[in-house]
Design an enzyme around this catalytic site. Structure first.
Site, short mmCIF file in Angstrom:
data_model
loop_
_atom_site.label_atom_id
_atom_site.label_comp_id
_atom_site.label_asym_id
_atom_site.label_seq_id
_atom_site.Cartn_x
_atom_site.Cartn_y
_atom_site.Cartn_z
N LYS A 22 0.83 -1.20 0.00
CA LYS A 22 0.00 0.00 0.00
C LYS A 22 0.86 1.25 0.00
CE LYS A 22 -1.54 2.14 3.72
NZ LYS A 22 -1.45 3.61 3.52
N ASN A 23 1.87 1.29 0.88
CA ASN A 23 2.67 2.50 1.03
C ASN A 23 3.55 2.78 -0.19
OD1 ASN A 23 1.59 3.04 3.53
ND2 ASN A 23 3.23 2.05 4.67
N CYS A 116 -5.52 8.65 8.25
CA CYS A 116 -5.79 8.27 9.64
C CYS A 116 -5.36 9.36 10.62
CB CYS A 116 -5.05 6.98 9.98
SG CYS A 116 -5.70 5.51 9.15
N ARG A 121 0.95 15.24 11.62
CA ARG A 121 1.80 14.86 10.48
C ARG A 121 1.91 16.05 9.54
NH1 ARG A 121 -0.29 9.20 8.22
NH2 ARG A 121 -2.35 10.07 8.55
N ASP A 304 4.10 1.23 11.84
CA ASP A 304 2.84 0.65 11.40
C ASP A 304 2.61 -0.75 11.96
OD1 ASP A 304 2.10 2.88 10.00
OD2 ASP A 304 2.51 2.06 8.01
N ARG A 396 -8.77 0.03 3.90
CA ARG A 396 -7.87 0.95 3.20
C ARG A 396 -6.52 0.30 2.93
NH1 ARG A 396 -5.97 4.98 6.33
NH2 ARG A 396 -4.72 5.50 4.51
#
Length: 417
Positions: A22-23, A116, A121, A304, A396
């Site tokens: 995903k990242n 999220c 951030r 994560d 997600r």
């Protein structure tokens, strides 16, 4: 309202194949618009974040074919348009269009990104990098406007080794005049994956995966193809699940070096792991030793994976300490774990975890993506039934999570409540 319903205590055996990261894909898709031709991405996960980015590509008049994990992005007719709030707020990674549009058109308008709520951030590092390259930045409410007559290579030092800032500056600098140096760059594998795509397109990037990345600007970027790397966070999540419930559970399609910090900690706890080729075979041990875990930037223990790991620590025979150093709001899951029977005490970004505690199924909430993964793990080991609300957070980032876990013996399903 959808709920994830889990009936816990099932032994897991069989094989779970890891999807594309995903990242990584959330940056590869925006990077594709820098090409003047077609870009092909292989091993693309079918998750909601992917779909949200494709909505932005569609807005910009790009053409996408997506079938069987292969995505073809044709950007020959791409147009520069304002990325509206309703699209930008769907995910944090929408901010990669800032660097990509600024690089391609020397102008970008995009609303503040979503994602999220795991703490502050700020995108100051991104903005400062763009400014160093010669961009003017204007903020109108929630909208950012970036413009530059031309972008010129510069020396950019990041106060913190931010993954997002490293990638975004790389995207902005790839067509700048001259050479850009990013010092104290993040080293995550996803950054290497993005740099490989850009280089395949004709960019001149060296040093990706080290603390200094050097980018020699080019005039044109063309067609390219890249494989999305395996998702190391998904791999880590299922490996933790295997440590709790595995009976010869195989996690396949992993890159060992990407999850080395996690594997080291699991071995320290006494988990039975056999690593072979690109897979891990896991068996649940008779008992777990308590350990201390501290999240760090790569190659340290991934932030994560901190929330999923904290569930495993509730089953250790003794007191463990979990410390989060990256984000200040990674503790949304602790309340629900304690409701289920855990003994966890939060002090700022540190959690004292006393084990071994029996968890009982409850109705809980996925407060963010990785907290949601933690609640799934808790539900799988709990006695009785666990119901998880706000499961869109989980979907997600984890492709076909229900199917993957059901196939190895879990009792898990999505229900409409």
């Amino acid at each position: 309202m959808k709920q994830l319903v889990i009936r816990g205590g099932q032994e897991l055996t069989g094989e779970i194949k890891i999807s594309g990261a995903k990242n990584s894909v959330v940056a590869l898709i925006p990077a594709a618009i820098l090409s003047d031709e077609e870009v092909i991405l292989n091993n693309v996960p079918n998750i909601s974040d992917t779909k949200a980015l494709l909505n932005i590509i569609d807005l910009l008049n790009g053409k996408v074919e997506y079938k069987d994990e292969i995505m073809k992005i044709d950007t020959r007719n791409i147009e520069n348009k304002v990325v509206p709030e309703e699209l930008a707020k769907k995910l944090r990674a929408s901010y990669y269009f800032m660097g990509a549009l600024l690089s391609k058109f020397h102008y970008a308008e995009i609303y503040f990104p979503g994602g999220c709520n795991i703490g502050s951030r700020p995108i100051d590092f991104h903005i400062n990098g763009f400014k160093k390259l010669g961009a003017e930045v204007t903020i109108e409410g929630n909208k950012y406007i970036f413009k530059a007559d031309k972008l010129i290579g510069a020396r950019i030092y990041l106060d913190f080794a931010s993954v997002g800032a490293t990638i975004n500056i790389m995207l902005a600098a790839v067509k700048a005049e001259g050479t850009t140096y990013i010092s104290n760059a993040a080293k995550e594998p996803e950054i290497v994956n993005i740099a490989e795509l850009l280089n395949n397109m004709g960019a001149k990037i060296s040093g990706a995966g080290t603390s200094e990345i050097v980018i020699e600007g080019v005039d044109k970027l063309g067609a390219a193809e890249i494989d999305v790397i395996p998702d190391r966070i998904e791999a880590g999540t299922y490996t933790i699940i295997g440590a709790l419930l595995g009976n010869n559970l195989k996690i396949s399609g992993i890159i060992e070096e990407h999850i080395e910090a996690l594997l080291s900690k699991l071995k320290e706890m006494g988990v039975d792991l056999v690593i072979e080729d690109n897979s891990i075979l896991i068996n649940k041990p008779n008992e777990y030793k308590p350990i201390n875990v501290k999240t760090l930037v790569f190659p340290g223990f991934a932030t994560d994976l901190g929330q999923p790991m904290s569930v495993l620590l509730t089953q250790a025979n003794g007191t463990s300490v979990f410390e989060e150093t990256i984000y200040e709001n990674r503790m949304g899951h602790i309340k629900y774990l304690n409701d289920m029977g855990a003994d966890m005490t939060v002090n700022d970004r540190t959690v004292i975890i006393k084990g071994c505690t029996k968890l009982i199924g409850k109705e809980v909430v996925a407060t963010d993506l990785r907290a949601g993964a933690a609640m799934v793990i808790a539900g799988l080991i709990a006695e009785g039934t666990t119901r998880i609300n706000e499961i869109d957070h989980i979907l997600r980032g984890y492709e076909n999570i229900v199917e993957k876990l059901t196939n190895v013996g879990a009792r898990i399903e999505v229900e409409e409540s």
